[in-house]
Each structure stands twice: as C-alpha cells, then as structure tokens.
Design an enzyme around this catalytic site. Sequence first.
Site, mmCIF file in Angstrom:
data_model
loop_
_atom_site.group_PDB
_atom_site.id
_atom_site.type_symbol
_atom_site.label_atom_id
_atom_site.label_comp_id
_atom_site.label_asym_id
_atom_site.label_seq_id
_atom_site.Cartn_x
_atom_site.Cartn_y
_atom_site.Cartn_z
ATOM 1 N N CYS A 38 32.460 40.961 44.252
ATOM 2 C CA CYS A 38 33.543 40.032 44.610
ATOM 3 C C CYS A 38 34.679 40.104 43.590
ATOM 4 O O CYS A 38 34.465 39.880 42.398
ATOM 5 C CB CYS A 38 32.996 38.609 44.683
ATOM 6 S SG CYS A 38 34.263 37.379 45.067
ATOM 7 N N SER A 86 29.323 39.550 40.724
ATOM 8 C CA SER A 86 30.552 39.868 39.981
ATOM 9 C C SER A 86 30.942 41.339 40.112
ATOM 10 O O SER A 86 32.104 41.691 39.916
ATOM 11 C CB SER A 86 30.407 39.488 38.506
ATOM 12 O OG SER A 86 29.563 40.383 37.811
ATOM 13 N N THR A 117 35.953 31.582 42.847
ATOM 14 C CA THR A 117 34.796 31.362 41.979
ATOM 15 C C THR A 117 33.511 31.652 42.719
ATOM 16 O O THR A 117 33.512 31.832 43.933
ATOM 17 C CB THR A 117 34.770 29.908 41.466
ATOM 18 O OG1 THR A 117 33.947 29.855 40.323
ATOM 19 C CG2 THR A 117 34.239 28.951 42.502
ATOM 20 N N THR A 141 35.271 36.953 41.357
ATOM 21 C CA THR A 141 34.159 36.531 40.501
ATOM 22 C C THR A 141 34.095 37.450 39.292
ATOM 23 O O THR A 141 34.058 38.668 39.451
ATOM 24 C CB THR A 141 32.829 36.602 41.284
ATOM 25 O OG1 THR A 141 32.929 35.789 42.455
ATOM 26 C CG2 THR A 141 31.664 36.129 40.432
#
Length: 179
Positions: free
Chosen positions: A165, A162, A6, A168
């Site tokens: 990663c 996002s 996350t 994410t």
Amino acid sequence: MEMRGTTILAVKDDKGTAMIGDGQVTMGQAVVMKHSAVKVRTLYNDQVIAGFAGATADAFTLFERFEKKLKTYSGNLVRSAVEMATDWRTDKFLRKLEAMIMVADAEHILIISGNGDVIEPDDGVAAIGSGGSYALSAARALMRNTDMPAADIAQKSMEIASEICVYTNDHFVLKTLEK
C-alpha cells in the site's frame, strides 16, 4: 485539503491483544506530509487501545468522545462503543467527521463507524484504513498457519501491508494488552 492515509491492524489471541498502526500522513493523493504520526494509543488507564484512520483532526475528536464514554461506563468497552456509535450517527456535528476508529481491550476488538456500526470480528483480527485489506489478509494467513503470538502477527502483517500500500509506511507504533 484532507490529510489521510493509514493502516491500523488489531490481532487477538488467547494471551491478549495487539494493535499496530503505521506513521504516514498523506495530503491528497500525492504528498506525504509526515512519516512518524502516532495513530495508535492507550486510553482509560492503559486498559484500552485505540487507533484511527481518516482525517486526523476528526479522529482526535472521536478519541476524546470515546474516552469520555469509557469513563462514563467504567471502562466497559462494548457499552462505550455502542453509545459512541449512537452519538456519532445521530449528532449533526459528529456525522460530518471523516474518520473511523478501532478500539480494543484484552477481550474484544471493535470497529466503530459513523454509520452507527459497531463491528466485532469473528476471528480476532480487524483492520481499517487504506492498507487494511492487505494487513488483514496477511494476519489471517499467519493466524491460521503459524503459532506466532498476536504482537508478532501484527508486526509481520503490517510489514507486508507497507510493501503493498502506497499510503502505508513502515514506521509502526505497536501497543499490546495482556489477558
């Protein structure tokens, strides 16, 4: 098998605080189990925002404990965080939890870890989780070079994280508090 992965980001400016989290839950290193998890929520009559990174069940345990601390200390975020960190560090059960939480009100952003750390960033920007470094870097750059409000900086920074990663995604939950 642990479920994790996350990014949580908090940004504070002179008008308030924004916290944003993505929705991806990853099992192990290869499988995305959920795209729309809610990892950022309000606590204590919508006066505090909290987000988590790490094992989901462990994080819920920490949220419950932190909310009890907020009630005990009448919503005093810093005192509640310090007491929570002390419990986390000294309690045999809590020490085994594999999660990290970030909490914020309109004045403070705090990262609470199982080592007993309570960290308040100097610049009003903090991030945790697998994409935290990317989101933090983007947010600091935007804070220093634009006049964007905290919520917009948080949103744009998470979009950047996002894209970089793999843990994410771009299903965000954004919560804000005004001063």
